[in-house]
Each structure stands twice: as C-alpha cells, then as structure tokens.
Design a protein around this motif. Sequence first.
Motif, short mmCIF file in Angstrom:
data_model
loop_
_atom_site.label_atom_id
_atom_site.label_comp_id
_atom_site.label_asym_id
_atom_site.label_seq_id
_atom_site.Cartn_x
_atom_site.Cartn_y
_atom_site.Cartn_z
N ALA A 30 0.74 -1.39 0.00
CA ALA A 30 0.09 -0.11 0.05
C ALA A 30 0.76 1.24 -0.08
O ALA A 30 0.51 2.18 -0.93
CB ALA A 30 -1.14 0.06 1.23
N LEU A 31 2.07 1.28 0.74
CA LEU A 31 2.61 2.52 1.09
C LEU A 31 3.49 2.69 -0.48
O LEU A 31 3.72 3.85 -0.92
CB LEU A 31 3.56 2.57 2.32
N ILE A 32 3.99 1.55 -1.04
CA ILE A 32 4.66 1.75 -2.07
C ILE A 32 3.68 2.33 -3.24
O ILE A 32 4.20 3.04 -3.93
CB ILE A 32 5.21 0.37 -2.45
N GLU A 33 2.61 1.79 -3.06
CA GLU A 33 1.68 2.31 -4.25
C GLU A 33 1.24 3.75 -3.92
O GLU A 33 0.96 4.43 -4.93
CB GLU A 33 0.46 1.43 -4.29
N PHE A 34 1.17 4.07 -2.67
CA PHE A 34 0.88 5.25 -2.26
C PHE A 34 1.83 6.49 -3.02
O PHE A 34 1.48 7.34 -3.41
CB PHE A 34 0.81 5.49 -0.77
N LYS A 35 3.13 6.14 -2.96
CA LYS A 35 4.19 7.04 -3.19
C LYS A 35 4.33 7.03 -4.77
O LYS A 35 4.36 8.07 -5.35
CB LYS A 35 5.58 6.60 -2.83
N ARG A 36 4.08 5.83 -5.55
CA ARG A 36 3.93 5.73 -6.93
C ARG A 36 2.97 6.56 -7.53
O ARG A 36 3.05 7.22 -8.58
CB ARG A 36 4.03 4.23 -7.10
N HIS A 37 1.87 6.50 -6.93
CA HIS A 37 0.54 7.44 -7.47
C HIS A 37 0.45 8.90 -7.05
O HIS A 37 -0.66 9.30 -7.19
CB HIS A 37 -0.76 6.59 -7.21
N LEU A 38 1.42 9.25 -6.61
CA LEU A 38 1.37 10.48 -5.98
C LEU A 38 1.58 11.49 -6.96
O LEU A 38 2.27 11.39 -8.07
CB LEU A 38 2.37 11.02 -4.97
N ALA A 39 0.79 12.63 -7.33
CA ALA A 39 0.90 13.78 -8.08
C ALA A 39 1.87 14.43 -8.06
O ALA A 39 2.81 14.81 -8.82
CB ALA A 39 -0.45 14.63 -8.48
N ASP A 40 2.41 14.74 -6.79
CA ASP A 40 3.56 15.48 -6.19
C ASP A 40 4.35 14.51 -5.71
O ASP A 40 4.18 13.88 -4.70
CB ASP A 40 3.24 16.41 -5.28
N LYS A 41 5.59 14.31 -6.20
CA LYS A 41 6.35 13.09 -5.80
C LYS A 41 7.22 13.59 -4.74
O LYS A 41 7.77 12.55 -3.96
CB LYS A 41 7.29 12.76 -7.04
N ALA A 42 7.54 14.81 -4.46
CA ALA A 42 8.08 15.35 -3.29
C ALA A 42 7.31 16.20 -2.36
O ALA A 42 7.84 17.33 -2.39
CB ALA A 42 9.32 15.90 -3.89
N PRO A 43 6.10 15.67 -1.70
CA PRO A 43 5.50 16.65 -0.98
C PRO A 43 6.21 17.27 0.10
O PRO A 43 5.83 18.43 0.76
CB PRO A 43 4.41 15.80 -0.50
N CYS A 44 7.13 16.58 0.66
CA CYS A 44 7.89 17.26 1.92
C CYS A 44 8.78 18.44 1.65
O CYS A 44 9.05 19.09 2.49
CB CYS A 44 8.72 16.10 2.66
N ASN A 201 3.60 13.72 5.83
CA ASN A 201 3.15 12.83 7.15
C ASN A 201 3.39 11.32 7.04
O ASN A 201 3.76 10.57 7.69
CB ASN A 201 2.15 13.05 8.12
N VAL A 202 2.37 11.00 6.07
CA VAL A 202 2.19 9.74 5.60
C VAL A 202 3.61 8.96 5.04
O VAL A 202 3.63 7.95 5.42
CB VAL A 202 1.21 9.43 4.32
N LEU A 203 4.20 9.64 4.41
CA LEU A 203 5.32 9.01 4.06
C LEU A 203 6.42 8.81 5.05
O LEU A 203 7.21 7.76 5.07
CB LEU A 203 6.37 9.82 2.88
N GLN A 204 6.64 9.95 6.08
CA GLN A 204 7.56 9.64 7.08
C GLN A 204 7.22 8.96 8.23
O GLN A 204 8.13 8.24 8.82
CB GLN A 204 7.53 11.37 7.83
N GLN A 205 5.78 8.76 8.63
CA GLN A 205 5.38 8.21 9.90
C GLN A 205 4.94 6.57 9.68
O GLN A 205 4.82 6.18 10.51
CB GLN A 205 4.12 9.12 10.25
N THR A 206 5.23 6.15 8.44
CA THR A 206 4.76 4.62 7.83
C THR A 206 6.06 4.05 7.53
O THR A 206 5.88 3.18 6.72
CB THR A 206 3.97 4.68 7.02
N ARG A 207 7.20 4.71 7.43
CA ARG A 207 8.41 3.96 7.32
C ARG A 207 8.80 2.82 8.17
O ARG A 207 8.51 2.91 9.35
CB ARG A 207 9.77 5.04 7.20
#
Length: 207
Positions: A30-44, A201-207
């Motif tokens: 799920a988290l891999i797919e979350f990042k892959r389908h982001l419109a903004d690839k670098a939200p942080c 947050n999702v990218l950082q807090q689910t590593r």
Amino acid sequence: MRHAFAFGLMLMCVAGPLLAETSKKPSPNALIEFKRHLADKAPCTSARKKWMRHYAPYTRQLRTTNGRGRLLFNSVLTKMHAAGLPSEYALIPFVESHYVPSARSALGPAGLWQFTARTARHHGLKVGGKQDERMNPNRSTDAAIKYLRYLHRKFKGHTESVLMAFNAGEGRLIASRRKHGRKLSGITHVYPDKVTAISCNVLQQTR
C-alpha cells in the motif's frame, strides 16, 4: 464540507461491521503504491510544518500494520488507484473527518468524506429516515470517487484545483477565477496545503 466536527477524539473507533465491509486485510504494498501514484512526488519539499504538526496525531494510526485506521486507508487508497486517481485524493478524509467514518459536523455534513445531505443524494447516497449512507465508508467512498473523477476530468488533472473544488464546490471555484468573482474562503485556499502536509506525514510516519 466544513470542518467543525461534533464528535470527540475517536481516532481508532471505526465501527467493526463497517470496517469488515470496507476491507479485511491491509495491502503489503500500500505505501509503495501510495508513493508511486502521488501527483506531487516530493511533498515534503513544500509541506508546511504547521499542518504537519496538526495532522500528525491522525496519521500516526498508519504505523500499526493491522490497525483499523490503516485497513480503512488502504481500502480507500486501493479504490482511488483503481479509478485512475492520484494518492492525494485518498488523504481528503484526514482533512474532512480525521478518517473517522462516524464523524458528524454540527453544521450538517457527515461521514468519512463529510458530505452534506444534498451532495450525498446527488451522488447516489441514501440520506433520510433511519438510513444515512454517508456513514457507510464503503458506499460513501464510492460516491466520493465518482465525484472526484468528475472533478479530475473537469480540471484536467490539476490536483490543487480538484482539492479546492471538493471543498468549495466546482461552481464556486470557477466563479472565483472570473474577473470580479466571489472570493474563496481561507479554508479553501489552504486545503491543498493541508493535503500536501498529510502526504509528507504519511511518507515519514509509516517508514
């Protein structure tokens, strides 16, 4: 879809039957797919710390692999991707209801996506009597995706415009962009900023 919630802090209180209907197990990718389908690839790189701090308590639930919050998020995310929509749209419930399907606003909106009764009915949900499908995460998510697909086409995939239109309504957003058009609320203007912060947050807090 306003933000004055008439509910307590029920972060992990997703009803059992509703959860069972929504999803049975988390997707390991799920988290891999979350990042892959982001419109903004670098939200942080552009996330505002103010909003990151604000939503951090709610995104922390995703740390628990088999937690109810993560199960629900995974289900919404999977449906969003199946509809060809970016991951950002799966974050809208964090802004609207803190991902609590039973959330009710004192102003009328309800459910995971905080639909008004009128908007819910327009998108095929039953609201009235003893039935309120806004409170059903499965049905309300299907209705939200239908609406988001419409907005995504209308605004030619411009994610920020879609997010603002979801909050304010596409008519109001279009009117605001015309000369002498009615100004949008501050809530609508910061809506994309909130989603960007939650994305980080999702990218950082689910590593």
